[in-house]
Design a protein around this motif. Structure first.
Motif, PDB file in Angstrom:
ATOM      1  N   TYR A  67       0.652  -1.526   0.141  1.00 55.64           N
ATOM      2  CA  TYR A  67       0.072  -0.216   0.010  1.00 55.64           C
ATOM      3  C   TYR A  67       0.919   1.058  -0.246  1.00 55.64           C
TER       4      TYR A  67
ATOM      5  N   SER B 235       2.623   6.235   4.108  1.00 57.79           N
ATOM      6  CA  SER B 235       1.322   5.165   4.618  1.00 57.79           C
ATOM      7  C   SER B 235       2.175   3.904   5.835  1.00 57.79           C
TER       8      SER B 235
ATOM      9  N   SER C  79      -3.372   2.865   6.706  1.00 60.19           N
ATOM     10  CA  SER C  79      -2.927   4.265   6.264  1.00 60.19           C
ATOM     11  C   SER C  79      -2.815   3.729   4.527  1.00 60.19           C
ATOM     12  N   SER C  80      -3.160   4.429   3.657  1.00 58.35           N
ATOM     13  CA  SER C  80      -2.822   3.961   2.310  1.00 58.35           C
ATOM     14  C   SER C  80      -1.959   4.936   1.050  1.00 58.35           C
TER      15      SER C  80
ATOM     16  N   PRO D 140      -3.081   6.391  -3.798  1.00 56.04           N
ATOM     17  CA  PRO D 140      -4.723   7.820  -3.679  1.00 56.04           C
ATOM     18  C   PRO D 140      -6.011   6.974  -3.644  1.00 56.04           C
ATOM     19  N   ASP D 141      -6.611   8.059  -3.262  1.00 56.70           N
ATOM     20  CA  ASP D 141      -8.157   7.081  -3.575  1.00 56.70           C
ATOM     21  C   ASP D 141      -8.232   7.625  -4.962  1.00 56.70           C
ATOM     22  N   ALA D 142      -8.111   8.048  -5.401  1.00 58.83           N
ATOM     23  CA  ALA D 142      -8.646   8.148  -7.215  1.00 58.83           C
ATOM     24  C   ALA D 142      -8.390   6.960  -7.813  1.00 58.83           C
TER      25      ALA D 142
ATOM     26  N   SER E  74      -7.385   3.998  -6.113  1.00 58.20           N
ATOM     27  CA  SER E  74      -8.098   2.776  -5.363  1.00 58.20           C
ATOM     28  C   SER E  74      -9.791   2.761  -5.360  1.00 58.20           C
ATOM     29  N   ALA E  75     -10.323   4.199  -5.758  1.00 57.23           N
ATOM     30  CA  ALA E  75     -12.075   3.689  -6.136  1.00 57.23           C
ATOM     31  C   ALA E  75     -11.905   3.108  -7.581  1.00 57.23           C
TER      32      ALA E  75
ATOM     33  N   ASN F  49      -5.041  -1.769  -5.827  1.00 58.62           N
ATOM     34  CA  ASN F  49      -4.800  -2.095  -4.403  1.00 58.62           C
ATOM     35  C   ASN F  49      -3.181  -3.051  -4.227  1.00 58.62           C
TER      36      ASN F  49
ATOM     37  N   TYR G  88       2.077  12.308  -4.560  1.00 56.26           N
ATOM     38  CA  TYR G  88       1.616  10.981  -5.161  1.00 56.26           C
ATOM     39  C   TYR G  88       1.553  12.312  -6.283  1.00 56.26           C
TER      40      TYR G  88
END
Length: 321
Positions: A65, A81, A87-88, A91-93, A95-96, A100, A138
């Motif tokens: 991660y 992280s 905590s990763s 980035p959320d974008a 991960s969505a 992973n 990032y």
């Protein structure tokens, strides 16, 4: 002396003489030997379980991660992280989109190139995300990989040749070819056909005209493939009589300018299933070098140029260190 120290050197007269005499420039598997090893225990080991690279001043490690930056003595300088609390660094974008898992990484010109893939059903397109080497942040840029044969099914590693503006990757299962991409946008350039298949390669780095690769196949071997011919050589095995997982690697230069292969291996001596509570569980960084100082094929021309007054310093990589 730190075994990961990168040492540049002028072209040697002895090398030029060997070239003129037509001496062999390849290292056979029997030439490689274990120089030293560094053992990391939990919690440090957690963040060094996927891959590694170096720019000559710092080391960069990856785990599933995120990323970690250390000095050459493994003192942690930055991390993006955490395992506990979690905590990763992905980035959320991304991960969505199902990404992973970070695999092996590479660094060039202040940028870390991190391979990304997914274990989530329905997400099958591998990618490479770009991070700043300075603080592991990032950059907001990533590229998906779409080679024409569709064989780059897992982005388990990425290798960079900044001088040639190229990047490399390969399929995970029984690969018979290596994909080459433009570094600026990861558009496909070509395939390099291999003269034997390679299975479960989890890390790759360039040194001279060779791609060095660490494999988690049944032999737990390190290989190299010639980027000009596709010829594959088996160098050595890190296999032990207990559970292991071979991960990424870095290739630096020893004091004589020969390749020093630094390969990460998760060792589970008690066959605990990588139970973090097991005190014997560790990540070992093995350092393998050549027993006889013999130049790489890719540095031969540089050595001769040095004799003629045209050479510079032998570097780890054609475009960067």
């Amino acid at each position: 002396m730190n075994p990961l120290a990168i040492t540049s050197k002028p072209a040697l007269l002895a090398l030029g003489a060997a070239l003129l005499l037509g001496s062999s420039l390849a290292q056979a598997a029997s030439d490689w030997s274990l120089v030293s090893a560094d053992v990391f225990k939990v919690p440090d080991a957690i963040y060094r379980t996927q891959g590694m690279t170096t720019d000559g001043s710092n080391l960069y490690f990856s785990w599933q991660y995120g990323l970690e930056k250390t000095d050459m003595a493994y003192k942690v300088l930055a991390s993006n992280s955490s395992a506990i609390p979690f905590s990763s660094g992905i980035p959320d974008a991304l991960s969505a989109q199902g990404y992973n898992h970070i695999g092996d990484i590479d660094v060039a010109n202040g940028t870390i190139y991190a391979s990304l893939d997914s274990s989530t059903s329905g997400y099958n397109t591998p990618a490479v995300a770009l991070y700043r080497a300075s603080d592991l942040g990032y950059t907001g840029t990533y590229f998906t990989l779409n080679p024409p044969h569709g064989t780059h099914d897992v982005a388990s590693w990425v290798a960079v040749d900044a001088g040639a503006n190229l990047a490399y990757g390969m399929a995970y299962g029984n690969a018979t070819e290596m994909a080459v991409y433009n570094l600026n946008d990861f558009s496909f350039v070509k395939y390099i056909s291999l003269n034997q298949s390679l299975d479960q390669v989890q890390g790759g780095k360039i040194f001279g005209d060779w791609m060095y690769m660490a494999s988690d196949d049944s032999s737990r071997s390190v290989y190299r493939a010639n980027l000009l011919t596709g010829a594959v050589e088996t160098l050595f095995s890190v296999k032990q009589p207990y559970s292991q997982e071979v991960e990424g690697l870095a290739v630096t230069a020893d004091a004589q300018g020969n390749p020093l292969i630094n390969v990460l291996v998760i060792n589970d001596p008690n066959n605990s299933g990588q139970n973090l509570a097991d005190p014997a569980l560790n990540v070992t960084l093995y350092h393998y070098g050549v027993a006889v100082a013999v130049p790489e094929p890719g540095t031969a021309a540089m050595a001769l140029a040095g004799l003629l007054g045209l050479g510079g310093l032998v570097r780890r990589r054609r475009g960067q260190v």
